[in-house]
Design an enzyme around this catalytic site. Structure first.
Site, PDB file in Angstrom:
ATOM      1  CG  HIS A 239      -1.918   1.020   1.309  1.00 48.79           C
ATOM      2  ND1 HIS A 239      -1.652   2.322   1.653  1.00 48.79           N
ATOM      3  CD2 HIS A 239      -3.238   0.963   1.053  1.00 48.79           C
ATOM      4  CE1 HIS A 239      -2.781   3.019   1.603  1.00 48.79           C
ATOM      5  NE2 HIS A 239      -3.758   2.216   1.240  1.00 48.79           N
ATOM      6  CB  CYS A 277      -4.296   3.342  -2.312  1.00 52.63           C
ATOM      7  SG  CYS A 277      -5.404   4.386  -1.345  1.00 52.63           S
ATOM      8  CG  HIS A 304      -7.210   0.506  -1.311  1.00 53.00           C
ATOM      9  ND1 HIS A 304      -6.492   0.838  -0.185  1.00 53.00           N
ATOM     10  CD2 HIS A 304      -7.510  -0.804  -1.194  1.00 53.00           C
ATOM     11  CE1 HIS A 304      -6.364  -0.241   0.577  1.00 53.00           C
ATOM     12  NE2 HIS A 304      -6.956  -1.254  -0.025  1.00 53.00           N
ATOM     13  CG  ASP A 367      -9.550   3.378   0.543  1.00 54.71           C
ATOM     14  OD1 ASP A 367      -9.915   2.847   1.597  1.00 54.71           O
ATOM     15  OD2 ASP A 367      -8.441   3.911   0.395  1.00 54.71           O
ATOM     16  CG  HIS A 368     -11.066   6.143   3.259  1.00 50.41           C
ATOM     17  ND1 HIS A 368     -10.129   7.074   3.587  1.00 50.41           N
ATOM     18  CD2 HIS A 368     -10.555   4.958   3.677  1.00 50.41           C
ATOM     19  CE1 HIS A 368      -9.096   6.486   4.168  1.00 50.41           C
ATOM     20  NE2 HIS A 368      -9.336   5.193   4.225  1.00 50.41           N
ATOM     21  CE1 TYR A 384     -11.962   1.386   4.918  1.00 47.84           C
ATOM     22  CE2 TYR A 384     -11.040   2.670   6.721  1.00 47.84           C
ATOM     23  CZ  TYR A 384     -10.879   1.980   5.535  1.00 47.84           C
ATOM     24  OH  TYR A 384      -9.641   1.887   4.960  1.00 47.84           O
TER      25      TYR A 384
END
Ligand code: DNO
Length: 410
Positions: A239, A277, A304, A367-368, A384
């Site tokens: 990551h 990501c 991501h 993601d998020h 999240y």
């Protein structure tokens, strides 16, 4: 791409039933309760697999644990100090156990001390929703005036330090304490509140560790674990740094395409791969995400997808390395998400399919997400939420489906 969802285990306020209704097909999770450096036993892995496979009432969820995020690399391994050789052996044994349990994609990061870093976990948007934000002035205030790191002052634009000083002297204690909590949320042991002295101690461990040394420690780590991954058919994926620039004087070595290219070629194996990501990398204007997907795509094992908007202003020139940003909606922001998903299609449908690769569909998680509607006040894991993330997933999947249809029609 294959839609997955990050789930934090039975304590997650978003349940496996919610996940199933979100449109995600698989689960991304980890044994969050096992301390970094310790062994993940087959028994614990199997227990988590069963939890993933059931709804809270015990009925089958139809979900499988598909990606590990993360199998953490201990601070000892990153620094090559203390019990790091034992940690390394535990890491390899954990990989073997994961393979035995049938899980083949393993995400990790090599960020020293801090994982992701934000100054505000509930920044209010004009819509009334909230999102996570990194504010450069607040961060400088923390670094220069709270942690009092000796060389901090020189690392920020002068006007940022001056504004941070004014803020510091007019900010109430309670707000300074909240800033400490927010910034240290991504630190090891962050479930307990960390003091400023704890932060100073963690930073002191890295006093003499240069970026080059950290990079060579990462290569040493990969030279040990990649052969195990190869033997057991696992795909490791690193990551990126979040945000992708050095913070608190700590080296960061996975922030750009060149950083990834160096690590991928140093240990040149398909098992040594990338977690692309878009939100982390997208903070930097010199990271061309669709181009990175085209050029590094054959080693991208996990996606991501999220977006960020750079908040330019005080000391935050467009090309500035250090600057403020907030987490925007998935299709809006610095990253051209349509172009990125198009590049993902090129990799999956052209290159991987033609090469007959078994991993044609790359696992992707939204993601998020912004906290919207009933997310507000629901106290889910920061970043999240249930509804905001589901909105992001729906948008990403709609783009994905549209691009597939267009490709079939031409
Ligand atoms: C933040 C996450 C990161 C990520 C780790 C992977 O929300 O994307 O914490 O899980 O860096 O090792």
């Amino acid at each position: 791409m294959r839609a997955t969802w990050r789930w934090f285990g039975p304590k997650d306020r978003v349940t496996t039933k919610d996940v199933r209704q979100s449109g995600a097909l698989g689960i991304v999770t980890a044994l969050h309760h096992v301390p970094d450096g310790e062994l993940w036993t087959l028994e614990e892995i199997t227990k988590r697999k069963c939890e993933v496979a059931s709804y809270p009432d015990g009925a089958p969820s139809g979900l499988k644990w598909e990606v590990v995020e993360s199998l953490p690399v201990s601070e000892g391994i990153k620094q090559q100090t203390g019990d790091w050789r034992t940690h390394l052996e535990n890491y390899k044994a954990s990989l073997r156990n994961l393979a035995e349990a049938g899980i083949s994609v393993v995400c990790y990061n090599f960020m020293p001390v801090l994982d992701w870093t934000r100054t505000d976990l509930n920044w209010r948007l004009p819509s009334g929703g909230t999102c996570m934000r990194f504010d450069l002035v607040d961060f400088a205030m923390f670094d220069v005036f709270m942690v009092k790191r000796p060389s901090a002052r020189e690392e920020y634009p002068e006007e940022v330090v001056e504004t941070a000083a004014r803020h510091y002297f007019s900010t109430p204690e309670s707000k300074l304490a909240l800033l400490l909590t927010n910034i240290t949320f991504g630190l090891p042991g962050a479930t307990n509140t960390l003091s400023l002295n704890d932060v100073r101690d963690l930073l002191a461990n890295y006093k003499d560790l240069s970026a080059d040394r950290l990079r060579s420690n990462l290569i040493d780590f990969l030279e040990e674990v990649v052969p195990v991954a190869e033997e057991y058919g696992l795909r490791l994926c690193c990551h990126p740094d979040d945000p992708p620039f050095p913070l608190l004087g700590l080296p960061r070595i996975m922030s750009t395409e060149a950083d990834y290219a160096a690590i991928l070629s140093a240990v040149d194996s398909p098992a040594n791969g990338v977690t692309l990501c878009s939100g982390s990398l997208g903070v930097r204007s010199d990271n061309d995400l669709p181009g990175m997907m085209d050029r590094l795509g054959n080693r991208v094992h996990f996606l991501h997808l999220r977006n960020v908007a750079s908040d330019l202003g005080l000391g935050n020139e467009e090309k500035a390395r250090l600057h403020s940003f907030h987490e925007s909606e998935h299709l809006e922001g610095n990253v051209d998400m349509i172009a990125l998903i198009t590049a993902i299609h090129r990799e999956e449908s052209r290159r991987r399919r033609l090469a007959g690769r078994p991993d044609t569909e790359i696992p992707m998680r939204p993601d998020h997400g912004q906290d919207i509607l009933d997310d507000l006040g629901s106290h889910t894991q920061p970043g999240y939420p249930k509804i905001g993330r589901m909105k992001g997933l729906a948008e990403l999947l709609a783009v994905d489906r549209t691009l597939t249809q267009l490709a079939l029609a031409t």
